[in-house]
Write a protein that holds these residues in place. Structure first.
Motif, PDB file in Angstrom:
ATOM      1  N   LEU A 219       0.941  -1.574  -0.263  1.00 19.82           N
ATOM      2  CA  LEU A 219       0.076  -0.069   0.062  1.00 19.82           C
ATOM      3  C   LEU A 219       0.978   1.580   0.143  1.00 19.82           C
ATOM      4  O   LEU A 219       1.568   1.090   0.826  1.00 19.82           O
TER       5      LEU A 219
ATOM      6  N   GLN B 154      -5.254   2.229   6.389  1.00 18.99           N
ATOM      7  CA  GLN B 154      -5.368   0.828   6.229  1.00 18.99           C
ATOM      8  C   GLN B 154      -6.734   0.298   7.153  1.00 18.99           C
ATOM      9  O   GLN B 154      -7.042  -0.799   5.993  1.00 18.99           O
TER      10      GLN B 154
ATOM     11  N   TYR C 262      -8.888   0.934   3.717  1.00 14.02           N
ATOM     12  CA  TYR C 262      -8.600  -0.422   2.713  1.00 14.02           C
ATOM     13  C   TYR C 262      -9.735  -1.450   3.195  1.00 14.02           C
ATOM     14  O   TYR C 262      -9.698  -2.666   2.490  1.00 14.02           O
TER      15      TYR C 262
ATOM     16  N   SER D  38     -12.156  -4.241   1.442  1.00 16.13           N
ATOM     17  CA  SER D  38     -12.305  -5.187   0.876  1.00 16.13           C
ATOM     18  C   SER D  38     -12.226  -6.157   1.189  1.00 16.13           C
ATOM     19  O   SER D  38     -13.434  -6.758   0.383  1.00 16.13           O
TER      20      SER D  38
ATOM     21  N   LEU E 100     -11.554   6.053   0.191  1.00 14.81           N
ATOM     22  CA  LEU E 100     -10.239   5.902  -0.176  1.00 14.81           C
ATOM     23  C   LEU E 100      -9.568   7.185  -1.761  1.00 14.81           C
ATOM     24  O   LEU E 100      -8.808   7.118  -1.663  1.00 14.81           O
TER      25      LEU E 100
ATOM     26  N   ILE F 177      -7.764  -0.794  -5.429  1.00 14.64           N
ATOM     27  CA  ILE F 177      -9.582   0.341  -5.129  1.00 14.64           C
ATOM     28  C   ILE F 177     -10.045   0.333  -6.613  1.00 14.64           C
ATOM     29  O   ILE F 177     -11.246   0.446  -6.787  1.00 14.64           O
TER      30      ILE F 177
END
Length: 426
Positions: free
Chosen positions: A22, A35, A38, A42, A60, A71
């Motif tokens: 990342l 984080q 993310y 996900s 994001l 992403i």
């Protein structure tokens, strides 16, 4: 306590290398939140919780747009699925296109992505009002960057986009034709990866749309396009194909173009067109040279049989019965199931009565009809068989010449083949 566990898990993941790829911001607080978002995006995306995945995705995209290309890959999929499932879909469709733009902005892969965006844009925008310019511009860009490597979905679609744009902002004939040629070049470039039947359908649709925009006809091709060949050899192929699609194959200019085009594309169909032209002009020897080249260039057995049969028909029309029979037999040698050739040979025999009769033997004179009957039988043409049988000699004629029904008989004249003695059924 719960928040502490989540933060602890994030740090554990960092330590294990799960977030090593990342591109995180330097600010520690923003980095931690990125984080967390993310992971949240996900997890929800993998679980197909599309609505739950939207919020962290949008965070994001707004706050850490360079965090990871995934992403965008998954974001496009997310909005595409929502666009397919939710109504009204326009907001989700627009989000697909926006995510494509953001991905191109933050990751260096515009050439490939603009082509994908063009496909999505056509799907989502083609029927929306006031989107003609936007659509036109994205297709212009993908053709500029990709050339003949554009996707199959963006071939005929581009011509339709041109048609829609032209309705609100007219292009010149040259501007339309230049783009049409780009599409046709891209179609031709796919001959090794896409089957020819599919490509031919795309060519047909593309040309049909062109004709809705530009009044292309034989006069237009002759006066405005054919003269350009002298300064642009690429025009030769384009003029030839347009002339074929518009039925200009009897125009004098067409044969001049075809004779040059055949040098770069030894296509059996073109040889046949040139051969037919010379044949009709009375240049039989030149025509046969083209016919033979067409046969040499043909690799498909059924098409080669078609060529042999076509020549047999031409020779029949010219009264050359022996040559006609020879070429019909070549068609049969190439394709044993080519029954039209048997019928043609039968007709040749049937129509040879006046040529072959000597009026010294009714049986000999009428034996041509036995030979014709044999061919009609192989062709499976019962009507022709009946007609031939009506011309057989009578049993009296056979008896008077001391012959026996059912015995072998050699037909003379140019036919020169063995058959069976048969009586007239009446």
């Amino acid at each position: 306590m719960k928040r502490t566990l989540i933060i602890g898990l994030i740090f554990l993941l960092i330590g294990s290398g799960s977030f090593a790829q990342l591109n995180l911001p330097e600010d520690e607080s923003l980095s931690r939140e990125a984080q967390s978002m993310y992971a949240l995006f996900s997890d929800n995306f993998r679980a197909d919780n599309l609505n739950a995945a939207r919020k962290p995705l949008e965070w994001l995209l707004e706050n850490t747009p360079g965090i990871h290309e995934s992403i965008y890959i998954n974001g496009i999929k997310l909005y595409q699925e929502l666009a397919d499932k939710k109504k009204p879909a326009e907001a989700y469709e627009d989000s697909v296109l926006i995510v494509y733009d953001l991905r191109m902005e933050h990751f260096n892969n515009e050439k490939d992505l603009i082509d994908r965006k063009a496909s999505a844009s056509y799907k989502y925008l083609k029927d929306r009002p006031n989107k003609e310019k936007e659509l036109f511009e994205v297709f212009e860009k993908t053709y500029k960057l990709n050339g003949t490597d554009v996707g199959v979905n963006n071939l005929a679609a581009y011509m339709d986009v041109i048609r829609r744009y032209n309705a609100i902002s007219p292009l010149s004939d040259d501007e339309v034709l230049t783009r049409y040629y780009k599409i046709m070049d891209a179609i031709d470039a796919k001959s090794e990866s896409v089957n020819e039947e599919t490509l031919e359908k795309i060519r047909s649709v593309t040309t049909k749309i062109l004709l809705q925009i530009v009044p292309v006809n034989c006069d237009f091709i002759r006066e405005k396009l054919a003269p350009r060949i002298a300064t642009d050899q690429n025009m030769m192929k384009r003029v030839f194909k347009l002339a074929v699609s518009e039925g200009c194959t009897s125009e004098p200019f067409f044969f001049d173009v075809a004779k040059e085009y055949i040098k770069v594309d030894p296509n059996p169909l073109i040889y046949r067109i040139l051969a037919d032209h010379d044949w009709n002009e009375g240049k039989k020897q030149a025509a046969m040279e083209y016919y033979n080249k067409a046969i040499e260039a043909s690799t498909d057995a059924s098409k080669k049989a078609d060529l042999y049969f076509h020549i047999a028909v031409k020779q029949t029309q010219a009264g050359n019965k022996i040559e006609a029979k020879n070429y019909a037999e070549k068609a049969l040698a190439t394709d044993g199931n080519y029954k039209k050739a048997y019928k043609l040979i039968g007709d040749l025999y049937y129509n040879s009565f006046n040529d072959c009769k000597k009026e010294s033997s009714k049986v000999a004179d009428r034996s041509v009809y036995w030979a014709a009957y044999d061919m009609y039988e192989k062709a499976g043409d019962t009507d022709a068989m009946k007609n031939a049988a009506q011309q057989f000699p009578t049993i009296e004629d056979i008896f008077n010449e001391s012959l026996d029904e059912g015995k072998n008989y050699q037909v003379a004249c140019w036919i020169n083949r063995s058959t069976i003695i048969r009586r007239n059924p009446n």
